[in-house]
Enzyme design. Structure first.
Site, mmCIF file in Angstrom:
data_model
loop_
_atom_site.group_PDB
_atom_site.id
_atom_site.type_symbol
_atom_site.label_atom_id
_atom_site.label_comp_id
_atom_site.label_asym_id
_atom_site.label_seq_id
_atom_site.Cartn_x
_atom_site.Cartn_y
_atom_site.Cartn_z
ATOM 1 C CG ASP A 684 -0.192 0.224 2.585
ATOM 2 O OD1 ASP A 684 1.033 -0.599 2.442
ATOM 3 O OD2 ASP A 684 -0.553 0.764 3.349
ATOM 4 C CD GLN A 686 6.108 -2.080 -3.261
ATOM 5 O OE1 GLN A 686 5.649 -2.480 -4.118
ATOM 6 N NE2 GLN A 686 6.669 -2.749 -2.004
ATOM 7 C CB CYS A 687 0.050 1.774 -4.920
ATOM 8 S SG CYS A 687 0.567 0.272 -5.914
ATOM 9 C CB THR A 688 -0.350 7.006 -5.731
ATOM 10 O OG1 THR A 688 0.885 7.408 -6.227
ATOM 11 C CG2 THR A 688 -1.022 8.721 -5.175
ATOM 12 C CB VAL A 689 -3.260 4.584 -1.189
ATOM 13 C CG1 VAL A 689 -4.627 4.092 -0.556
ATOM 14 C CG2 VAL A 689 -2.734 3.273 -1.602
#
Length: 883
Positions: A684, A686-689
């Site tokens: 979570d 590593q990604c643009t949440v």
């Protein structure tokens, strides 16, 4: 009765295009009349008449056709001409007159453009025609039409342009004044070739061609035999001799025109032959008529006979029938009265006729412009008959076989008819306000022959790319009409923007830049389009994800061109060197160095840089480069439900003595150097949440922040929106909630507002009244949880690792060496800026605080034991304790 062929119009598409530009940039919501001009010439074909031509040049400064064509009559040569000194260049320019305008005459006109189609349909056209007739009538009475015969061909154009669909409705009016009695023909109209001998007709045609500037070489425009001397050889020219002064056009026409060069001749002129056989034909301006006849310039109906004149002579002076015995000769007979002793050595006899460029193609019928000229001859010169040559062309020259010679009987003008007894004086506030005006006709019929407007649709003439570009510009220009009159749209469209990051934020920023008219957009991104991108990033499609995914920068640039073909977008796939991300080997170091050089070159080539990357450390080098090159930098960062949008402050001054307070950059609030933040991250992380609607909001605010900044006269140096009243000399990093902060005490807000009012400032920021879009904040922090938006201010930090003078100076000296060392040793930036010493001092200070706290606790414990013992003794020995 003579019938006149109506004049027709021919409007080029470039005129409507220029009208659209004029409407957007100059007229806007104004419906005030605009001075324009058109071109008119003689008929060139037997099948079709000549037309009034309008094109894009019709909006240029209007000029008249007088001054330079009014030459003097020399005493040594009765009708020879000499150019004044200030016309030497004009004569030379006449030699280079465009072939497209050869033989044409410039005539003045008035454009009345309405804002709505309904307004166009409900115009009072009778009033408009009367206003046009008033202008022509005042020009006739004042003598301005003799000085500038183009005024007799005035026209009015009423129009409405639908700039969204490129539909233009228009209607021309060519005002023609009605005489007291219709003009009649005294004899059958004959071609010039039959009315005169062959040689005489050739001389007349040659004089007409020379007047209209048709010869291939510069010749005297007033003579068919004598060539015009070279302008450089003219010395001490004879001043032009004119008839007694009349009320000038400035007292009659609210927008008088200026003289033109001989390359733009008048549409009416006189043909004069001293011998009477037309072998020595000369072309002269209408203003020379009083000199040729040695008569007073006052209209006959306004003159009083001499005191010694009999009643019969006085009567003859106003009712002469053309026997040559009155002071107004009969041009039909062609006799010029003998010259008096007034000083001019004119011949005793001569022949004169009126000539004009006839747009009509019908044999025996003159064109529409002659009507006003004949009325002028009757009113101003008091003639009862006149010969008129209707000049018509074939193969670019006056043709004697197709140019009819008319013998026109003019009606006697009753004394006092339509105010001809009193020439309007210079005190007249409005032309023709105090005199009656003859009735007029002149509205042009449409193609169906009905008196109705015409409509032209330019949509099919424009390519889809042109339509799109003009539609985009139209929406922006309309902002200036009511909402933001001082908005400078061009400053945005000329800006070159560099977007570092082509992800969710990059796509949102690019689309908003397009809406502001920005054409030059460059993307920088090293990643590829993945399957999760198209639903959140508006520039990508499913096809961009297949085959491993297209490079994001290239795909985004191509998408912009598909959306708006006029966009000049490009993409660069390169990695930004970051602190804490050292090169793995020599090869990767070489690639990193090339990427740094490419990024440095791109930043120098653009006006604004948007920092839209995913990690904090990736914004360090762009921040440093923007500060080093003095570029506008705007940063945006998003979390799950919050975002930050900020503009970087002005770069540090190279002069330490002039170093003052300035706004900070993205790193000015940090007391540690940026490091590798991608280590040991969960999925979570590593990604643009983030909430899907967050990036479009932040991206739009980025562009609006740039727009407000560019519209402000101080631009990057502008103080922040609602900024503090005083800027301390020492830079610090404490952010200030200055506008829209609900947590600021109400009392503090009121005190701040009172102080600002005392100093004559507004909470919207200094200079906001001068800016088209108001004040410019420094930082915008938003949160979707409470739907809050807060303006904040942060000062530049003297020990910032990105924009401080120390780092910028070191980068200018070392360049790549500094960047490489920062990637390998992030702590080097802390040592360079003094952050390491600051951290050590803070640690020592915290340690001293802890020691003081420990000593205090120990002393407190010792003091507590003693107090307990004392309390015990006092309780046992105190007699009041029991009470």
């Amino acid at each position: 009765m003579i019938r006149f062929a109506p004049l027709q119009s021919c409007v080029d598409a470039s005129f409507w295009s220029e009208l659209g530009e004029h409407k957007l940039h100059a007229l806007r919501l104004s419906e005030a009349p605009v001075e324009i001009h058109g071109w008119i010439g003689p008929s060139r074909y037997s099948e079709v008449p000549s037309q009034l031509q309008l094109d894009s040049e019709s909006f240029a400064a209007s000029v008249s056709s007088s001054g330079s064509q009014q030459e003097s009559l020399s005493s040594s040569s009765p009708c020879s001409t000499a150019a004044p000194e200030d016309q030497k260049q004009a004569l030379a320019a006449g030699c280079e007159h465009s072939q497209a305008r050869a033989g044409l005459h410039k005539v003045p006109g008035t454009l009345l453009n309405t804002n709505t189609l309904q307004g166009f349909k409900t115009l009072d056209r009778q009033l408009i025609l009367r206003q046009a007739a008033t202008q022509v009538w005042c020009d006739i009475l004042s003598g301005a039409a003799e000085q500038d015969p183009a005024r007799l061909c005035r026209f009015w154009l009423t129009a409405h342009g639908d700039l969204k669909h490129f539909h233009f409705h228009y209607w021309f009016a060519f005002p023609a004044l009605k005489p007291p009695v219709p003009f009649t023909s005294a004899a059958e109209a004959l071609p010039l070739s039959k009315a005169l001998s062959t040689d005489a007709a050739e001389k007349v045609c040659a004089a007409c061609d020379a007047w209209r500037g048709l010869p291939s070489q510069c010749e005297n425009p007033y003579s068919s035999t004598a060539p015009t001397p070279n302008p450089s050889s003219i010395s001490n020219p004879t001043p032009m001799t004119t008839h007694p002064p009349r009320p000038g056009p400035s007292s009659l026409d609210p927008s008088p025109t200026s003289p033109i060069t001989p390359s733009i001749p008048a549409p009416f002129w006189l043909l004069y032959s001293a011998s009477g056989d037309w072998q020595d034909t000369q072309a002269l301006p209408l203003s020379h008529w009083p000199l040729l006849t040695q008569r007073d310039s006052t209209p006959p109906s306004c003159r009083s006979p001499p005191a010694s004149a009999t009643a019969q002579q006085a009567s003859a002076s106003t009712s002469c029938t053309g026997a040559g015995s009155c002071d107004a000769p009969n041009l039909h007979e062609g006799q010029v009265p003998a010259a008096g002793s007034g000083g001019s050595s004119l011949p005793a006899k001569g022949t004169v006729m009126l000539a004009f460029s006839d747009p009509c193609n019908l044999p025996g019928f003159p064109g529409w412009p002659l009507r006003n000229a004949l009325l002028m001859v009757a009113v101003r010169w008091g003639l009862l008959s006149v010969q008129v040559l209707c000049v018509r062309d074939r193969r670019g020259r006056t043709n004697a076989d197709h140019s009819p010679l008319l013998h026109v009987d003019l009606p006697p003008v009753p004394k006092g008819w339509c105010g001809c007894d009193a020439v309007p004086g210079p005190d007249s506030a409005v032309p023709g306000q105090d005199i009656p005006v003859p009735e007029a006709v002149g509205w042009e019929a449409n193609k169906a022959g009905k008196l109705a407007p015409r409509m032209v649709d330019l949509g099919p003439l424009l390519s889809s790319h042109q339509l799109a570009e003009q539609a985009v510009d139209l929406n922006l220009m309309l902002m200036r009409w009511r909402a933001a009159p001082t908005l400078n749209v061009e400053v945005m469209s000329r800006s070159k923007c560099l977007l570092l990051g082509a992800g969710t934020l990059g796509c949102a920023v690019a689309r908003t830049l397009l809406a502001w008219g920005v054409r030059d957009i460059t993307f920088v991104d090293s990643s590829r389009v993945s399957f999760s991108n198209p639903v959140r990033q508006s520039l990508y499609e499913f096809e961009d994800c297949e085959g491993g995914g297209k490079p994001k920068a290239e795909a985004a640039a191509q998408a912009l061109k598909r959306i708006f073909p006029s966009a000049r977008s490009q993409g660069h796939a390169l990695s930004i060197p970051m602190p804490g991300h050292p090169p793995l080997d020599a090869a990767s170091q070489e690639i990193m160095q090339k990427d740094m050089a490419a990024l440095d070159r791109l930043i120098t080539q653009h006006d604004a840089v948007f920092l839209l990357t995913d990690t904090r450390e990736s914004r360090w080098l762009p921040s440093l480069l923007a500060a080093a090159h003095g570029k506008i930098a705007i940063t945006s960062a998003i979390g799950f439900d919050s975002f930050l949008v900020m503009r970087h402050g002005a770069p540090p001054s190279s002069d330490a003595t002039q170093q003052g307070p300035r706004l900070g950059c993205y790193f000015c609030n940090d007391v540690v150097a940026p490091v590798n933040s991608t280590k040991d991250r969960a999925l979570d992380q590593q990604c643009t949440v983030a909430r899907p609607g967050l990036a479009p909001i932040a991206g739009a605010l980025c562009v609006e922040l740039l727009a407000a900044l560019l519209q402000h006269p101080q631009q990057v140096a502008v103080k922040p929106l609602g900024g503090s009243l005083e800027w301390e000399a020492n830079e610090h990093t404490q952010p200030r909630h200055v506008h829209g902060n609900l947590h600021q005490p109400q009392q503090q807000k009121q005190q701040q507002q009172q102080q600002q009012q005392q100093q004559g400032r507004d909470l919207q920021g200094e200079g906001s009244d001068e800016a088209a879009l108001g004040g410019v904040p420094h930082m915008l922090r938003g949160n979707l949880t409470g739907f809050n938006l807060t303006c904040m201010e942060g000062r530049a930090f003297s020990q910032c690792t990105a924009c401080s003078s120390t780092v910028v100076r070191q980068f200018r000296q070392q360049g790549w060496e500094l960047v490489l060392r920062a990637t390998q040793e992030p702590a080097y930036l802390e040592e360079l800026t003094g952050l390491a010493a600051l951290q050590q001092a803070m640690q020592q200070y915290e340690a001293s605080l802890e020691d003081c706290a420990a000593d205090g606790e120990a002393k407190e414990k010792e003091g507590g034991v003693e107090r307990d013992a004392e309390a015990e003794g006092s309780e046992s020995g105190d007699e009041w304790t029991s009470l």
